[in-house]
Design a protein around this motif. Structure first.
Motif, PDB file in Angstrom:
ATOM      1  N   TYR A 134      10.570  -3.010 -16.776  1.00  0.00           N
ATOM      2  CA  TYR A 134      10.138  -4.358 -16.381  1.00  0.00           C
ATOM      3  C   TYR A 134       9.533  -4.344 -14.983  1.00  0.00           C
ATOM      4  CZ  TYR A 134       9.972  -9.402 -16.361  1.00  0.00           C
ATOM      5  OH  TYR A 134       9.523 -10.712 -16.329  1.00  0.00           O
ATOM      6  N   CYS A 135      10.156  -3.630 -14.049  1.00  0.00           N
ATOM      7  CA  CYS A 135       9.593  -3.522 -12.699  1.00  0.00           C
ATOM      8  C   CYS A 135       8.242  -2.822 -12.726  1.00  0.00           C
ATOM      9  CB  CYS A 135      10.557  -2.777 -11.791  1.00  0.00           C
ATOM     10  SG  CYS A 135      12.049  -3.683 -11.372  1.00  0.00           S
ATOM     11  N   GLY A 136       8.101  -1.811 -13.590  1.00  0.00           N
ATOM     12  CA  GLY A 136       6.819  -1.130 -13.704  1.00  0.00           C
ATOM     13  C   GLY A 136       5.717  -2.073 -14.141  1.00  0.00           C
ATOM     14  N   GLY A 137       5.992  -2.912 -15.148  1.00  0.00           N
ATOM     15  CA  GLY A 137       4.999  -3.883 -15.582  1.00  0.00           C
ATOM     16  C   GLY A 137       4.710  -4.926 -14.524  1.00  0.00           C
ATOM     17  N   LEU A 138       5.740  -5.376 -13.816  1.00  0.00           N
ATOM     18  CA  LEU A 138       5.564  -6.398 -12.786  1.00  0.00           C
ATOM     19  C   LEU A 138       4.748  -5.872 -11.614  1.00  0.00           C
ATOM     20  CD1 LEU A 138       6.388  -9.252 -11.775  1.00  0.00           C
ATOM     21  CD2 LEU A 138       8.380  -8.166 -10.725  1.00  0.00           C
ATOM     22  N   PHE A 139       5.100  -4.694 -11.110  1.00  0.00           N
ATOM     23  CA  PHE A 139       4.369  -4.126  -9.977  1.00  0.00           C
ATOM     24  C   PHE A 139       2.932  -3.762 -10.364  1.00  0.00           C
ATOM     25  CE2 PHE A 139       8.671  -2.490  -8.227  1.00  0.00           C
ATOM     26  CZ  PHE A 139       8.954  -3.767  -7.767  1.00  0.00           C
ATOM     27  N   THR A 140       2.741  -3.304 -11.604  1.00  0.00           N
ATOM     28  CA  THR A 140       1.385  -2.979 -12.050  1.00  0.00           C
ATOM     29  C   THR A 140       0.537  -4.243 -12.180  1.00  0.00           C
ATOM     30  OG1 THR A 140       2.288  -1.095 -13.274  1.00  0.00           O
ATOM     31  CG2 THR A 140       0.037  -1.743 -13.772  1.00  0.00           C
ATOM     32  N   ARG A 166      -6.943   8.406  -5.692  1.00  0.00           N
ATOM     33  CA  ARG A 166      -6.007   7.523  -5.001  1.00  0.00           C
ATOM     34  C   ARG A 166      -5.287   6.613  -5.995  1.00  0.00           C
ATOM     35  NH1 ARG A 166      -8.466   4.805   0.143  1.00  0.00           N
ATOM     36  NH2 ARG A 166      -8.409   7.013   0.704  1.00  0.00           N
ATOM     37  N   THR A 167      -5.979   6.206  -7.040  1.00  0.00           N
ATOM     38  CA  THR A 167      -5.346   5.348  -8.057  1.00  0.00           C
ATOM     39  C   THR A 167      -4.195   6.073  -8.730  1.00  0.00           C
ATOM     40  OG1 THR A 167      -7.464   4.255  -8.446  1.00  0.00           O
ATOM     41  CG2 THR A 167      -5.758   3.979 -10.117  1.00  0.00           C
ATOM     42  N   LYS A 168      -4.371   7.361  -9.016  1.00  0.00           N
ATOM     43  CA  LYS A 168      -3.283   8.138  -9.627  1.00  0.00           C
ATOM     44  C   LYS A 168      -2.070   8.196  -8.709  1.00  0.00           C
ATOM     45  CE  LYS A 168      -6.502  10.973 -12.306  1.00  0.00           C
ATOM     46  NZ  LYS A 168      -7.074  12.332 -12.501  1.00  0.00           N
ATOM     47  N   LYS A 169      -2.305   8.346  -7.412  1.00  0.00           N
ATOM     48  CA  LYS A 169      -1.196   8.356  -6.464  1.00  0.00           C
ATOM     49  C   LYS A 169      -0.514   6.985  -6.419  1.00  0.00           C
ATOM     50  CE  LYS A 169      -3.375  11.874  -3.546  1.00  0.00           C
ATOM     51  NZ  LYS A 169      -3.971  12.169  -2.214  1.00  0.00           N
ATOM     52  N   ILE A 170      -1.313   5.921  -6.527  1.00  0.00           N
ATOM     53  CA  ILE A 170      -0.745   4.564  -6.526  1.00  0.00           C
ATOM     54  C   ILE A 170       0.133   4.361  -7.750  1.00  0.00           C
ATOM     55  CG2 ILE A 170      -1.334   2.117  -6.749  1.00  0.00           C
ATOM     56  CD1 ILE A 170      -3.771   2.661  -4.989  1.00  0.00           C
ATOM     57  N   ILE A 171      -0.314   4.860  -8.900  1.00  0.00           N
ATOM     58  CA  ILE A 171       0.480   4.719 -10.124  1.00  0.00           C
ATOM     59  C   ILE A 171       1.793   5.482  -9.998  1.00  0.00           C
ATOM     60  CG2 ILE A 171       0.555   5.323 -12.573  1.00  0.00           C
ATOM     61  CD1 ILE A 171      -2.421   4.687 -12.717  1.00  0.00           C
ATOM     62  N   VAL A 172       1.743   6.691  -9.430  1.00  0.00           N
ATOM     63  CA  VAL A 172       2.987   7.439  -9.204  1.00  0.00           C
ATOM     64  C   VAL A 172       3.905   6.669  -8.263  1.00  0.00           C
ATOM     65  CG1 VAL A 172       3.959   9.557  -8.238  1.00  0.00           C
ATOM     66  CG2 VAL A 172       1.907   9.667  -9.668  1.00  0.00           C
ATOM     67  N   LEU A 173       3.319   6.071  -7.221  1.00  0.00           N
ATOM     68  CA  LEU A 173       4.104   5.279  -6.275  1.00  0.00           C
ATOM     69  C   LEU A 173       4.724   4.063  -6.958  1.00  0.00           C
ATOM     70  CD1 LEU A 173       5.039   4.774  -3.358  1.00  0.00           C
ATOM     71  CD2 LEU A 173       2.885   3.537  -2.995  1.00  0.00           C
ATOM     72  N   LEU A 174       3.975   3.426  -7.862  1.00  0.00           N
ATOM     73  CA  LEU A 174       4.502   2.275  -8.594  1.00  0.00           C
ATOM     74  C   LEU A 174       5.726   2.664  -9.423  1.00  0.00           C
ATOM     75  CD1 LEU A 174       1.215   0.542  -9.854  1.00  0.00           C
ATOM     76  CD2 LEU A 174       2.751  -0.245  -8.050  1.00  0.00           C
ATOM     77  N   TRP A 175       5.662   3.826 -10.094  1.00  0.00           N
ATOM     78  CA  TRP A 175       6.800   4.264 -10.891  1.00  0.00           C
ATOM     79  C   TRP A 175       7.979   4.658 -10.009  1.00  0.00           C
ATOM     80  CZ3 TRP A 175       7.806   3.303 -15.703  1.00  0.00           C
ATOM     81  CH2 TRP A 175       6.758   3.078 -16.600  1.00  0.00           C
ATOM     82  N   MET A 176       7.704   5.230  -8.847  1.00  0.00           N
ATOM     83  CA  MET A 176       8.787   5.564  -7.921  1.00  0.00           C
ATOM     84  C   MET A 176       9.483   4.297  -7.434  1.00  0.00           C
ATOM     85  SD  MET A 176       6.990   8.636  -5.714  1.00  0.00           S
ATOM     86  CE  MET A 176       8.357   8.720  -4.569  1.00  0.00           C
TER      87      MET A 176
END
Length: 352
Positions: A134-140, A166-176
């Motif tokens: 749920y947090c992953g969907g919300l932050f995304t 940079r987008t790939k790094k942002i996605i990894v950061l979102l999951w973290m």
């Protein structure tokens, strides 16, 4: 796990049960101990008919999601030119989060409807995975709005600001962040031993939410910090859309109600409304229940409605109202359908 305590609750006689029902339907005079005991009994002896009715929405939404979400994800990840764009990578990440949430929540609801009991560790793991998804969907969703904001207001610098790497790094950061945010809360709850064994055995998300607001200070702190984070996400989204509207209202794209910009804006706001309205309804219901303005049974029914219906529906609306609005995705899906139709049509036999 306190198996004997849970078993003693199940073996309560009819007279005591009737007294508890009268106490349960009252709107005041419940101390914390009585509240825990009543909610444990509710979790252990739910109404089978009601639970099965609330199971319809998650099952139907999961079936619809399984049909459309993997298809869009296949289009995104199978086409090099599509998966290299920031908006499509963020869209794929949001769809993946929603699909995971649908799978785990439907599993939880089905097991509860079947009256199957969890080991305590399995319930905690399931709740953690639900929170991460749920947090992953919300932050995304916040990242998608910020991406739209940058693309419209800084079109010439967009590639420099948000390149694919940079987008790939942002996605990894979102999951973290999606894993760290609920992880901290779960560690706090685990260290303070505020989990209730009988309720964890049933692992009912609505019941656990009610217990959170009537539990210890650590539970209440976690709940209200979560509410604050959700409110901040909503504020960021609202501010970005408001700025975009006022910055572009003189550009002519809003003149027609049926213009693509107006329809897209309406679709996005519809999806976001369905995402955040259930949370608002849950907070209002929680406030009323904590302040004893509504009956506890009413609070449980409202929580069931919010969790099993209102919070599930946006996960299915998102790919239809948002994902299929992209021309590249819809065109790719149409081309896949045409190829399948051509393969199904056998060639005519040559003339003899």
């Amino acid at each position: 796990m306190d198996i004997s305590g849970c078993a003693s609750v199940r073996r309560s006689n009819a007279t005591v049960r009737r007294l508890r029902e009268i106490e349960f339907n009252s709107s005041s005079g419940l101390d914390d101990t009585t509240l825990y005991f009543l909610l444990e009994e509710l979790a252990l002896t739910p109404s089978g008919t009601n639970m099965k009715m609330f199971l319809i929405s998650p099952v139907v939404c999961l079936m619809a999601g399984v049909l459309i979400i993997p298809t869009i994800l296949f289009v995104i990840f199978s086409r090099f030119n599509i998966r290299q764009e920031t908006r499509y990578m963020l869209l794929g990440n949001a769809l993946l989060s929603d699909l995971i949430y649908l799978l785990f929540y439907t599993l939880s609801a089905a097991l509860n409807a079947a009256h199957l009991h969890f080991p305590k560790e399995a319930c905690v793991l399931l709740l953690f995975l639900l929170a991460v998804a749920y947090c992953g969907g919300l932050f995304t969703a916040v990242a998608i709005v910020l991406d739209t904001y940058v693309a419209i207001l800084f079109p010439l610098r967009y590639i420099t600001i948000l390149p694919p790497s940079r987008t790939k790094k942002i996605i990894v950061l979102l999951w973290m962040c999606s894993g760290a945010f609920p992880g901290i809360f779960f560690l706090v709850l685990w260290s303070t031993h505020t989990f209730v064994p009988c309720v964890l055995e049933t692992c009912s998300v609505p019941v656990i939410l009610i217990l959170t607001l009537n539990g210890t200070d650590a539970l209440k702190l976690c709940f209200w910090l979560s509410a604050t984070v959700i409110f901040l996400c909503l504020s960021v989204i609202f501010c970005c859309y408001a700025i975009l509207y006022f910055k572009t209202k003189h550009s002519g794209i809003w003149e027609s109600i049926c213009s693509r910009a107006s329809v897209t804006f309406l679709m996005h706001n519809t999806v976001l409304f369905f995402y955040f309205f259930p949370l608002l309804a849950l907070f209002v219901e929680s406030f009323l229940c904590v302040n004893v303005l509504i009956k506890l049974q009413t609070g449980i029914l409202v929580s069931l409605t919010v969790c099993n219906v209102l919070m599930i529906i946006p996960k299915v609306l998102f790919p239809f109202l948002y994902g299929l609005r992209y021309r590249e995705i819809s065109a790719s899906l149409k081309s896949i359908v045409r190829r399948k139709q051509l393969r199904m049509v056998s060639p005519a036999p040559p003339p003899s």
